[in-house]
Each structure stands twice: as C-alpha cells, then as structure tokens.
Scaffold this motif. Structure first.
Motif, PDB file in Angstrom:
ATOM      1  N   GLY A  31       0.800  -1.217   0.000  1.00  0.00           N
ATOM      2  CA  GLY A  31       0.000   0.000   0.000  1.00  0.00           C
ATOM      3  C   GLY A  31       0.827   1.258   0.000  1.00  0.00           C
ATOM      4  N   LEU A  32       1.752   1.393   0.931  1.00  0.00           N
ATOM      5  CA  LEU A  32       2.478   2.654   1.095  1.00  0.00           C
ATOM      6  C   LEU A  32       3.942   2.371   1.358  1.00  0.00           C
ATOM      7  N   PHE A  33       4.829   2.977   0.576  1.00  0.00           N
ATOM      8  CA  PHE A  33       6.250   2.769   0.798  1.00  0.00           C
ATOM      9  C   PHE A  33       7.051   3.901   0.173  1.00  0.00           C
ATOM     10  N   GLU A  34       8.269   4.003   0.591  1.00  0.00           N
ATOM     11  CA  GLU A  34       9.133   5.110   0.204  1.00  0.00           C
ATOM     12  C   GLU A  34       9.605   4.971  -1.233  1.00  0.00           C
ATOM     13  N   ILE A  35       9.670   6.109  -1.937  1.00  0.00           N
ATOM     14  CA  ILE A  35      10.191   6.131  -3.308  1.00  0.00           C
ATOM     15  C   ILE A  35      11.682   6.435  -3.222  1.00  0.00           C
ATOM     16  N   ASP A  36      12.493   5.374  -3.216  1.00  0.00           N
ATOM     17  CA  ASP A  36      13.933   5.560  -3.097  1.00  0.00           C
ATOM     18  C   ASP A  36      14.567   5.649  -4.484  1.00  0.00           C
ATOM     19  N   GLN A  43       7.428  23.650   2.590  1.00  0.00           N
ATOM     20  CA  GLN A  43       8.310  22.732   3.313  1.00  0.00           C
ATOM     21  C   GLN A  43       7.814  21.294   3.211  1.00  0.00           C
ATOM     22  N   SER A  44       6.509  21.099   3.331  1.00  0.00           N
ATOM     23  CA  SER A  44       5.956  19.750   3.260  1.00  0.00           C
ATOM     24  C   SER A  44       6.138  19.148   1.865  1.00  0.00           C
ATOM     25  N   LEU A  45       5.902  19.955   0.821  1.00  0.00           N
ATOM     26  CA  LEU A  45       5.979  19.455  -0.550  1.00  0.00           C
ATOM     27  C   LEU A  45       7.408  19.200  -1.019  1.00  0.00           C
ATOM     28  N   SER A  46       8.367  19.921  -0.448  1.00  0.00           N
ATOM     29  CA  SER A  46       9.730  19.851  -0.997  1.00  0.00           C
ATOM     30  C   SER A  46      10.767  19.497   0.063  1.00  0.00           C
ATOM     31  N   SER A  47      10.341  18.825   1.131  1.00  0.00           N
ATOM     32  CA  SER A  47      11.298  18.442   2.173  1.00  0.00           C
ATOM     33  C   SER A  47      12.289  17.417   1.621  1.00  0.00           C
ATOM     34  N   GLU A  48      13.367  17.203   2.344  1.00  0.00           N
ATOM     35  CA  GLU A  48      14.399  16.266   1.899  1.00  0.00           C
ATOM     36  C   GLU A  48      13.893  14.822   1.886  1.00  0.00           C
ATOM     37  N   GLY A  49      12.936  14.529   2.737  1.00  0.00           N
ATOM     38  CA  GLY A  49      12.406  13.167   2.778  1.00  0.00           C
ATOM     39  C   GLY A  49      11.725  12.786   1.478  1.00  0.00           C
ATOM     40  N   SER A  50      11.888  11.548   1.067  1.00  0.00           N
ATOM     41  CA  SER A  50      11.311  11.083  -0.199  1.00  0.00           C
ATOM     42  C   SER A  50       9.788  11.040  -0.125  1.00  0.00           C
ATOM     43  N   TYR A  51       9.154  11.213  -1.277  1.00  0.00           N
ATOM     44  CA  TYR A  51       7.720  10.986  -1.355  1.00  0.00           C
ATOM     45  C   TYR A  51       7.435   9.498  -1.117  1.00  0.00           C
ATOM     46  N   LEU A  52       6.187   9.218  -0.811  1.00  0.00           N
ATOM     47  CA  LEU A  52       5.727   7.850  -0.639  1.00  0.00           C
ATOM     48  C   LEU A  52       4.761   7.522  -1.766  1.00  0.00           C
ATOM     49  N   GLN A  53       4.795   6.319  -2.252  1.00  0.00           N
ATOM     50  CA  GLN A  53       3.813   5.902  -3.237  1.00  0.00           C
ATOM     51  C   GLN A  53       2.745   5.064  -2.562  1.00  0.00           C
ATOM     52  N   PHE A  54       1.506   5.330  -2.944  1.00  0.00           N
ATOM     53  CA  PHE A  54       0.399   4.530  -2.436  1.00  0.00           C
ATOM     54  C   PHE A  54      -0.132   3.685  -3.584  1.00  0.00           C
ATOM     55  N   ILE A  55      -0.070   2.375  -3.426  1.00  0.00           N
ATOM     56  CA  ILE A  55      -0.626   1.461  -4.424  1.00  0.00           C
ATOM     57  C   ILE A  55      -1.994   1.037  -3.919  1.00  0.00           C
ATOM     58  N   SER A  56      -3.022   1.485  -4.601  1.00  0.00           N
ATOM     59  CA  SER A  56      -4.379   1.205  -4.151  1.00  0.00           C
ATOM     60  C   SER A  56      -4.982   0.074  -4.979  1.00  0.00           C
ATOM     61  N   ASN A  57      -6.137  -0.387  -4.528  1.00  0.00           N
ATOM     62  CA  ASN A  57      -6.875  -1.403  -5.292  1.00  0.00           C
ATOM     63  C   ASN A  57      -7.886  -0.730  -6.218  1.00  0.00           C
ATOM     64  N   SER A  58      -7.683   0.556  -6.463  1.00  0.00           N
ATOM     65  CA  SER A  58      -8.558   1.295  -7.355  1.00  0.00           C
ATOM     66  C   SER A  58      -8.323   0.875  -8.808  1.00  0.00           C
ATOM     67  N   SER A  71      -8.459   2.950 -11.123  1.00  0.00           N
ATOM     68  CA  SER A  71      -7.892   4.130 -11.760  1.00  0.00           C
ATOM     69  C   SER A  71      -6.464   3.855 -12.226  1.00  0.00           C
ATOM     70  N   LYS A  72      -6.110   4.471 -13.358  1.00  0.00           N
ATOM     71  CA  LYS A  72      -4.752   4.342 -13.880  1.00  0.00           C
ATOM     72  C   LYS A  72      -3.839   5.427 -13.319  1.00  0.00           C
ATOM     73  N   ALA A  73      -4.355   6.216 -12.394  1.00  0.00           N
ATOM     74  CA  ALA A  73      -3.583   7.323 -11.838  1.00  0.00           C
ATOM     75  C   ALA A  73      -2.490   6.808 -10.908  1.00  0.00           C
ATOM     76  N   ASP A  74      -1.443   7.617 -10.752  1.00  0.00           N
ATOM     77  CA  ASP A  74      -0.389   7.349  -9.776  1.00  0.00           C
ATOM     78  C   ASP A  74      -0.654   8.211  -8.548  1.00  0.00           C
ATOM     79  N   PHE A  75      -0.465   7.626  -7.370  1.00  0.00           N
ATOM     80  CA  PHE A  75      -0.742   8.306  -6.119  1.00  0.00           C
ATOM     81  C   PHE A  75       0.551   8.471  -5.322  1.00  0.00           C
ATOM     82  N   PHE A  76       0.815   9.687  -4.881  1.00  0.00           N
ATOM     83  CA  PHE A  76       1.986   9.960  -4.058  1.00  0.00           C
ATOM     84  C   PHE A  76       1.559  10.719  -2.804  1.00  0.00           C
ATOM     85  N   LEU A  77       2.301  10.522  -1.735  1.00  0.00           N
ATOM     86  CA  LEU A  77       2.113  11.267  -0.499  1.00  0.00           C
ATOM     87  C   LEU A  77       3.398  11.991  -0.157  1.00  0.00           C
TER      88      LEU A  77
END
Length: 455
Positions: A36-41, A115-130, A132-138
């Motif tokens: 479901g949710l993991f870091e984009i390294d 700061q939240s959108l561009s912090s040093e920490g990597s975005y997270l990807q959410f893989i849903s059971n939707s 939809s062909k969209a890509d989801f990031f947090l």
C-alpha cells in the motif's frame, strides 16, 4: 489563458537508466504490491519524476510567496497559467492565486506548504486497489496527496473551480476533498503529466485501524482484508463494512446534512462514482474527557468569523484559532462559571463526563459565541464544533472513536460512455446495485448509505 514564463535554475536531478529501473521495479512490485504505502527511493521508477515534482513545486510556491495575493480574487486569477522552466523539465501552475487563497483560508502558511511538498524526505507511493490508472503519491509527512490526472479531468476541475470555491465559502466545514494546486510537468522526451495536490483526508494516520472507500453499492465492493497483525495498508470497501456503524450520537445530524449538501452539489456538476472516504481509530482516555476550556476553544474554531477562500481577510479558518484569541479564554471561563457548575450538577462527576458535556455544550457555549458570530449564519452554513486536532475539517469524534471522513474522486461526468456503461451493467448485474448510475440516483443512494450506517 494568461501565461507567464519564468526561467528556473536548480540542481540537475540524477537519473538512472529508465530501463534498468523498470526492470528492478518489476520485481519489487510483485514483492510489495500489497504493502500500500512505501518510500520512493533511488531504485524506484518514479524517483526522478518525484524529485522534479518537488523542485518544481518549491519554485511554484516561492512564486506565490514573492507575489502576495490580492485582497480579492478576480476573473483573471482563475485562468492564470504560469510556466517555470527548469534545467530538465518545465512546470506549469494553473490558477495559482486561487489555490493559494484556499490554502490560506485553511490556515496554511505558504512556507509550511512549501516545506511539506519539498522536504528532503522522499515521497511515498500509495498502491491502491482502485481501477484508476492514476499514480498516487504522499508527501513524506503524509499531509498532502499528489495524484496524476488526465487532461479532461484537469479541464473539468478548472472549468468548475469558481463554483467549487463558492461552495467551500458557503459551507466552510464541507467534507469535499480540498484541492490545493493543479500543475503540469513536461520532461524532455516524455509525455507530459498533469497532477493535483490535495489535503490528505487520513492525516495524521498514526493510529488509524481501518480505512474504507464507500460508494453505496455492492458489485465489486469487497476487498480481502490484510492478514491479522500485518502492517499492510488495505483500503476496504462497502461490503467489508456490513454490520458496522459510524457511532456519532449527537454529531450524526450534522454529518447527514453535510453529506446531503456536498453530494447535492456534485449532482449539479453531473458527476458520479465519487467516494465517501472513511477511517477510524479509538479515542484515548484523555480525548474522551472534555472540559469547558476545551469546548470554548473548539467553539472559537467553529463559530468565529473565518477567512473566505476568495477574499484576503484574517488567515484564521475553521480549524485554526488566532493566538491572540486564546488570551480571551480565561475571561470567557469566568463568564461561563455558572454554566460549568450547572453542567457538573447534571453530570454528578465533576463535569468531566464527555457524554454529558456534549449534550449541553451547544446550548451553553452558543451564548459564549454569540458576540463573535451570528448563530443563524452558523446553522445556515452547517458548521459544527471542530475537534481540537490536526486536519479538523475531516475529523469527527464520536463517543468512543475518532472518524476521518471526506468525499473524493469527483471528476467522473455522466456522459455518453457512462450512460452506455450503465445500460450494460443493468444487463450484467440484474437486481444488484453498481456504481454507474445517474447522478441523482448516485446522490440519493450514497446519502441513504450514510443514514443507514450511522448511529
């Protein structure tokens, strides 16, 4: 559209070979597809894209910081398009002043948002059971959701942006998803991508125990739950919620009315297939008790005049109390001493019983708030006492649980293709309810589901 181009300089984004990353990611997707949710390294196929997104969003928000908002939005602000050119890509921002105005009305500063959108920490990807062909990031702090959209969906949002903003102004405690930015990124030799930035309904998610995506129907509305004790994040569906209830007690009438208000608005847009997003977590012992000071603070959040999404007034919002206002708490506590004593007599336990205080709070605390707001307007706007908690517009406390609730995915228009799909599903699933129905039917059905599953 008005267009402004800006040349941007910045560090180049290091990228591995796309083919190498895709090959690695193919195996990882099989291994992690249920997480479901993991870091984009750096080995992730979206690492380069998300690095560019972060760089572009930093510059886009900085442009808003450097060019303060006008006192009042004008028509040109809704059609404004700003292009910022970076070393490896270009980023376009649509209706920037409009979304900045909405962010301000929600109590966000541009620096915090940046700061939240561009912090040093990597975005997270959410893989849903939707489907939809969209890509989801947090964002790394999980406060904001980024979702890729197609061109039609973006055009639909921008063409209805003014009435969306008017709805949020008329109903400041709306459960509709809060869109905070619309952008397009163009990378050399790749297809351009549109994406939106949204406030996450499930923020903060540290203690959430279950998540649901509800459409009010039964066909394809079951998801296998995660294994017990696992850390896998699975968003469950309607049939998974059977036999359960959203326990709100005195907050229930507010929720029913707000869902009706928001879904009636979506019906006017001729849309369907939107979701009632729901999550819950148990309340801690200290959250079960409400003292008068807490209730007055909540009243200030909810009743005081708030800034408008389309006008530059005070930056306070439903959900944010100006620091100077908190100084008045002690004086108001003195004024309310008699009311507090009355409550204690009713409760018989020192006034800390949550149910008793909740039962009397509107009648007692409305008197405290009458000097700062017109209660008729309060009722007309269907405001409520917001929780003293982050993300208060999407959080509702019941007697024992805290609920996270929002309405998302509002881009599906009931056009020719959806009408054909409706006819086909009627033949395929006779006697069963499915998602593709007319907007009036969808609106009524979802409202009925909420009514049937709340107490």
């Amino acid at each position: 559209m008005n267009r402004t181009e800006m040349e941007m300089s910045g560090p180049s984004v290091s990228r591995h070979s796309r083919s190498v990353k895709s090959k690695r990611w193919g195996g990882l997707r099989q291994q992690w597809k249920l997480l479901g949710l993991f870091e984009i390294d750096q080995q992730h196929e979206f690492y380069s894209l998300t690095c560019m997104m972060k760089e572009g969003l930093f510059a886009a928000v900085q442009n808003t910081i450097d060019n303060p908002l006008p006192d009042e939005l004008c028509e040109d602000d809704f059609s404004l398009e700003v292009t910022q050119i970076h070393k490896d890509f270009r980023m376009e921002t649509y209706a920037g002043p409009v979304f900045a105005s909405l962010r301000r009305s929600l109590g966000m500063t541009e620096k915090e948002y940046q700061q939240s959108l561009s912090s040093e920490g990597s975005y997270l990807q959410f893989i849903s059971n939707s489907k939809s062909k969209a890509d989801f990031f947090l964002t790394n702090d999980k406060q904001f959701f980024l979702k890729t959209q197609n061109k039609r969906e973006v055009r639909f949002l921008l063409s209805n942006l003014r009435i969306y903003m008017e709805h949020l102004e008329k109903y400041p405690h709306s459960l509709l998803v809060k869109f905070l930015g619309v952008h397009r990124i163009k990378i050399a030799h790749q297809r351009m991508k549109y994406f939106v930035v949204m406030q996450s309904v499930f923020y903060p998610d540290d203690r959430i125990t279950a998540r649901y995506d509800i459409k009010g129907c039964e066909v394809s509305r079951w998801t296998d739950p995660a294994p017990e004790g696992s850390q896998i994040i699975v968003v469950l569906k309607d049939l998974n919620f059977d036999g359960q209830f959203i326990q709100l007690d005195q907050q229930r009438p507010w929720l029913l009315r707000q869902v009706e208000i928001d879904t009636a608005f979506l019906q006017t847009l001729n849309v369907l297939d939107y979701s009632f997003l729901l999550a819950h977590q148990p309340l801690h012992q200290d959250e079960l008790s409400q003292n008068l000071a807490t209730l007055i603070m909540r009243t200030k959040k909810s009743v005081n005049a708030t800034s408008s999404p389309t006008h530059a007034a005070s930056p306070t919002v439903p959900g944010a109390v100006a620091e100077e206002d908190s100084i008045l708490l002690s004086a108001e506590l003195n004024c309310a001493t008699t009311q507090c004593h009355t409550t204690e007599m009713h409760c018989g336990n020192g006034g800390t019983d949550n149910t008793c205080l909740e039962g009397d709070r509107i009648e007692q605390l409305s008197r405290v708030g009458t000097e700062s707001a017109d209660l008729q307007e309060f009722q007309a706007q269907n405001r409520r006492l917001l929780p003293n908690f982050k993300n208060p517009l999407h959080v509702i406390d019941g007697p024992e649980h805290r609920y996270f609730i929002g309405i998302i995915d509002i881009f599906t228009v009931y056009g020719f293709k959806k009408r054909l799909e409706h006819l086909w599903k009627r033949l395929r699933h006779p006697g069963q309810s499915f998602s593709t129905v007319s907007p009036p039917a969808y609106y009524l059905r979802l409202c009925q589901w909420v009514q049937d599953h709340t107490k």
